[in-house]
Write a protein that holds these residues in place. Structure first.
Motif, PDB file in Angstrom:
ATOM      1  N   MET A 103       0.846  -1.209   0.000  1.00  0.00           N
ATOM      2  CA  MET A 103       0.000   0.000   0.000  1.00  0.00           C
ATOM      3  C   MET A 103       0.873   1.248   0.000  1.00  0.00           C
ATOM      4  O   MET A 103       1.831   1.341   0.752  1.00  0.00           O
ATOM      5  CB  MET A 103      -0.914   0.020   1.230  1.00  0.00           C
ATOM      6  CG  MET A 103      -1.838   1.234   1.280  1.00  0.00           C
ATOM      7  SD  MET A 103      -2.998   1.199   2.657  1.00  0.00           S
ATOM      8  CE  MET A 103      -1.902   1.471   4.035  1.00  0.00           C
ATOM      9  N   THR A 104       0.534   2.203  -0.858  1.00  0.00           N
ATOM     10  CA  THR A 104       1.275   3.450  -0.975  1.00  0.00           C
ATOM     11  C   THR A 104       0.360   4.619  -0.649  1.00  0.00           C
ATOM     12  O   THR A 104      -0.827   4.601  -1.000  1.00  0.00           O
ATOM     13  CB  THR A 104       1.822   3.618  -2.411  1.00  0.00           C
ATOM     14  OG1 THR A 104       2.619   2.470  -2.742  1.00  0.00           O
ATOM     15  CG2 THR A 104       2.671   4.873  -2.538  1.00  0.00           C
ATOM     16  N   ASP A 105       0.899   5.625   0.013  1.00  0.00           N
ATOM     17  CA  ASP A 105       0.152   6.864   0.235  1.00  0.00           C
ATOM     18  C   ASP A 105       0.191   7.701  -1.039  1.00  0.00           C
ATOM     19  O   ASP A 105       1.280   8.054  -1.518  1.00  0.00           O
ATOM     20  CB  ASP A 105       0.758   7.656   1.392  1.00  0.00           C
ATOM     21  CG  ASP A 105       0.448   7.037   2.740  1.00  0.00           C
ATOM     22  OD1 ASP A 105      -0.364   6.093   2.798  1.00  0.00           O
ATOM     23  OD2 ASP A 105       1.029   7.492   3.742  1.00  0.00           O
ATOM     24  N   HIS A 121      -4.308   5.465 -17.586  1.00  0.00           N
ATOM     25  CA  HIS A 121      -3.036   6.185 -17.703  1.00  0.00           C
ATOM     26  C   HIS A 121      -2.465   6.493 -16.315  1.00  0.00           C
ATOM     27  O   HIS A 121      -1.284   6.223 -16.037  1.00  0.00           O
ATOM     28  CB  HIS A 121      -3.239   7.496 -18.464  1.00  0.00           C
ATOM     29  CG  HIS A 121      -3.409   7.349 -19.934  1.00  0.00           C
ATOM     30  ND1 HIS A 121      -2.377   6.998 -20.781  1.00  0.00           N
ATOM     31  CD2 HIS A 121      -4.499   7.532 -20.721  1.00  0.00           C
ATOM     32  CE1 HIS A 121      -2.822   6.967 -22.024  1.00  0.00           C
ATOM     33  NE2 HIS A 121      -4.107   7.284 -22.019  1.00  0.00           N
ATOM     34  N   ALA A 122      -3.299   7.065 -15.445  1.00  0.00           N
ATOM     35  CA  ALA A 122      -2.813   7.505 -14.135  1.00  0.00           C
ATOM     36  C   ALA A 122      -2.334   6.337 -13.278  1.00  0.00           C
ATOM     37  O   ALA A 122      -1.337   6.465 -12.549  1.00  0.00           O
ATOM     38  CB  ALA A 122      -3.910   8.293 -13.412  1.00  0.00           C
ATOM     39  N   MET A 123      -2.997   5.216 -13.372  1.00  0.00           N
ATOM     40  CA  MET A 123      -2.543   4.056 -12.602  1.00  0.00           C
ATOM     41  C   MET A 123      -1.201   3.550 -13.129  1.00  0.00           C
ATOM     42  O   MET A 123      -0.384   3.011 -12.365  1.00  0.00           O
ATOM     43  CB  MET A 123      -3.591   2.949 -12.648  1.00  0.00           C
ATOM     44  CG  MET A 123      -4.893   3.285 -11.919  1.00  0.00           C
ATOM     45  SD  MET A 123      -4.680   3.749 -10.172  1.00  0.00           S
ATOM     46  CE  MET A 123      -4.180   2.154  -9.476  1.00  0.00           C
ATOM     47  N   GLY A 124      -0.959   3.750 -14.406  1.00  0.00           N
ATOM     48  CA  GLY A 124       0.358   3.435 -14.957  1.00  0.00           C
ATOM     49  C   GLY A 124       1.433   4.316 -14.365  1.00  0.00           C
ATOM     50  O   GLY A 124       2.556   3.858 -14.093  1.00  0.00           O
ATOM     51  N   GLU A 128     -13.152  10.945  -9.589  1.00  0.00           N
ATOM     52  CA  GLU A 128     -13.891   9.935  -8.831  1.00  0.00           C
ATOM     53  C   GLU A 128     -13.480   8.528  -9.262  1.00  0.00           C
ATOM     54  O   GLU A 128     -13.267   7.637  -8.426  1.00  0.00           O
ATOM     55  CB  GLU A 128     -15.388  10.125  -9.036  1.00  0.00           C
ATOM     56  CG  GLU A 128     -16.239   9.172  -8.219  1.00  0.00           C
ATOM     57  CD  GLU A 128     -17.718   9.481  -8.344  1.00  0.00           C
ATOM     58  OE1 GLU A 128     -18.444   9.271  -7.360  1.00  0.00           O
ATOM     59  OE2 GLU A 128     -18.159   9.928  -9.431  1.00  0.00           O
ATOM     60  N   GLU A 129     -13.365   8.321 -10.562  1.00  0.00           N
ATOM     61  CA  GLU A 129     -12.946   7.009 -11.065  1.00  0.00           C
ATOM     62  C   GLU A 129     -11.531   6.685 -10.598  1.00  0.00           C
ATOM     63  O   GLU A 129     -11.246   5.546 -10.173  1.00  0.00           O
ATOM     64  CB  GLU A 129     -12.993   7.001 -12.598  1.00  0.00           C
ATOM     65  CG  GLU A 129     -12.417   5.755 -13.260  1.00  0.00           C
ATOM     66  CD  GLU A 129     -13.242   4.506 -13.042  1.00  0.00           C
ATOM     67  OE1 GLU A 129     -12.694   3.392 -13.233  1.00  0.00           O
ATOM     68  OE2 GLU A 129     -14.439   4.620 -12.689  1.00  0.00           O
ATOM     69  N   LEU A 188      -7.592   3.728  -7.193  1.00  0.00           N
ATOM     70  CA  LEU A 188      -6.485   3.754  -6.228  1.00  0.00           C
ATOM     71  C   LEU A 188      -6.830   2.937  -4.991  1.00  0.00           C
ATOM     72  O   LEU A 188      -6.012   2.136  -4.510  1.00  0.00           O
ATOM     73  CB  LEU A 188      -6.164   5.205  -5.840  1.00  0.00           C
ATOM     74  CG  LEU A 188      -5.463   6.050  -6.901  1.00  0.00           C
ATOM     75  CD1 LEU A 188      -5.491   7.526  -6.520  1.00  0.00           C
ATOM     76  CD2 LEU A 188      -4.020   5.591  -7.110  1.00  0.00           C
ATOM     77  N   ARG A 189      -8.032   3.133  -4.478  1.00  0.00           N
ATOM     78  CA  ARG A 189      -8.434   2.388  -3.280  1.00  0.00           C
ATOM     79  C   ARG A 189      -8.516   0.891  -3.577  1.00  0.00           C
ATOM     80  O   ARG A 189      -8.096   0.058  -2.764  1.00  0.00           O
ATOM     81  CB  ARG A 189      -9.781   2.908  -2.770  1.00  0.00           C
ATOM     82  CG  ARG A 189      -9.731   4.344  -2.252  1.00  0.00           C
ATOM     83  CD  ARG A 189     -11.028   4.703  -1.546  1.00  0.00           C
ATOM     84  NE  ARG A 189     -11.070   6.120  -1.206  1.00  0.00           N
ATOM     85  CZ  ARG A 189     -11.733   7.041  -1.896  1.00  0.00           C
ATOM     86  NH1 ARG A 189     -12.430   6.684  -2.973  1.00  0.00           N
ATOM     87  NH2 ARG A 189     -11.725   8.303  -1.526  1.00  0.00           N
ATOM     88  N   ALA A 190      -9.045   0.549  -4.734  1.00  0.00           N
ATOM     89  CA  ALA A 190      -9.188  -0.857  -5.098  1.00  0.00           C
ATOM     90  C   ALA A 190      -7.828  -1.541  -5.213  1.00  0.00           C
ATOM     91  O   ALA A 190      -7.691  -2.750  -4.969  1.00  0.00           O
ATOM     92  CB  ALA A 190      -9.954  -1.006  -6.409  1.00  0.00           C
ATOM     93  N   ALA A 191      -6.803  -0.754  -5.576  1.00  0.00           N
ATOM     94  CA  ALA A 191      -5.447  -1.297  -5.710  1.00  0.00           C
ATOM     95  C   ALA A 191      -4.722  -1.356  -4.365  1.00  0.00           C
ATOM     96  O   ALA A 191      -3.566  -1.774  -4.303  1.00  0.00           O
ATOM     97  CB  ALA A 191      -4.642  -0.460  -6.706  1.00  0.00           C
TER      98      ALA A 191
END
Length: 298
Positions: A1-3, A260-263, A284-285, A290-293
């Motif tokens: 988990m990352t902040d 893109h952002a999750m990459g 929101e998406e 991020l939380r799901a990851a």
């Protein structure tokens, strides 16, 4: 988990869209004059969607822009309005922070117009002094050249608040600033002025991964927030342009943008969000992804 710090998305473009008014060279400053409460509503919407930063609507509030329309004397009032609206929205989200936006002094994506660093520093310093007591950090945005970066960093030096530096790169080459200079040429200024974080902003999402590979070597927290324009058109690079010279992409909805952002997060980015044409639905998406990851939004 990352902040992960989740920035908001577009402020200026979102205000122009919600106002329904005709675009003007004053951009979102005109909207704030005519519909001040709309600014607070946009900030609050982003907080509700998961953002933890409210970026003040001060990107285009500069004497050099106001003097063209005979409103230079309104600078302190406009700064106060922008800050008050951010503060109002933050009141309902105590965990949120306010980032004082410092945009280019004369025009976006125009490194040829960048003032001498001494002159630029003086102009930025005036804005910083007006805002420092009411923001949590300063966000220098859409820096197109090494010279532009130096002026803004000088102007924020010793301000007593964290400074984040956000750079914009060429649409088709994320290794170069819009001036054509190598992105890595910023490194000596980063070492000299010691901003707390270095970001890439207002660039095509596809150009960002290459840019992140460079700025991650600066040894500071890094991240990105991209725009949703098809490209920066020649029409927008003229004097006193309006945003209707830029075209919104139709292939960058919330899910595509979050991809893109999750990459970028996978590359090590710990600060992400959105720029022009990236709105609340996108944020929101991204928050959900991020939380799901397993990441924690801070």
């Amino acid at each position: 988990m990352t902040d992960i710090t989740l920035l908001d998305g577009s402020i200026g473009q979102e205000l122009v869209k919600r106002s329904g008014d005709r675009a003007t060279p004053l951009w979102s400053t005109r909207v704030m004059i005519d519909h001040p409460d709309l600014v607070g509503e946009v900030h609050a919407d982003y907080f509700r969607r998961g953002a933890t930063i409210a970026t003040t609507n001060t990107y285009a509030v500069h004497r050099s822009r106001l003097v063209r329309v005979g409103m230079e004397d309104q600078l302190p009032t406009l700064i106060d309005t922008a800050l008050a609206q951010a503060e109002r929205s933050r009141a309902g989200f105590p965990q949120g922070r306010i980032a004082g936006s410092l945009g280019p002094l004369l025009a976006s994506y125009r490194p040829d117009l960048s003032p001498d660093p001494d002159e630029a520093a003086e102009k930025f310093r005036e804005l910083v002094q007006m805002m420092a007591d009411r923001v949590d950090l300063f966000l220098i945005e859409t820096v197109s050249s090494v010279q532009e970066a130096e002026g803004a960093l000088r102007g924020t030096q010793g301000c007593g608040k964290p400074v984040w530096l956000a750079l914009t790169v060429m649409d088709d080459d994320g290794t170069r600033l819009r001036s054509g200079e190598a992105l890595g040429d910023i490194a000596p200024l980063v070492d000299r002025f010691d901003p707390e974080a270095v970001l890439i902003n207002c660039s095509r999402p596809e150009a960002i991964p290459a840019a992140l590979e460079i700025i991650k070597g600066f040894g500071r927290p890094f991240g990105a927030y991209a725009n949703g324009f098809t490209r920066i058109s020649e029409g927008f690079l003229q004097d006193a342009p309006t945003v209707d010279a830029l075209e919104q992409r139709q292939d960058l909805g919330p899910e595509a943008y979050a991809d893109h952002a999750m990459g970028w997060v996978a590359q090590g980015a710990t600060i992400v969000g959105g720029c022009c044409e990236v709105g609340p639905d996108h944020i929101e998406e991204l928050a959900g992804r991020l939380r799901a990851a397993g990441h924690r939004i801070v």
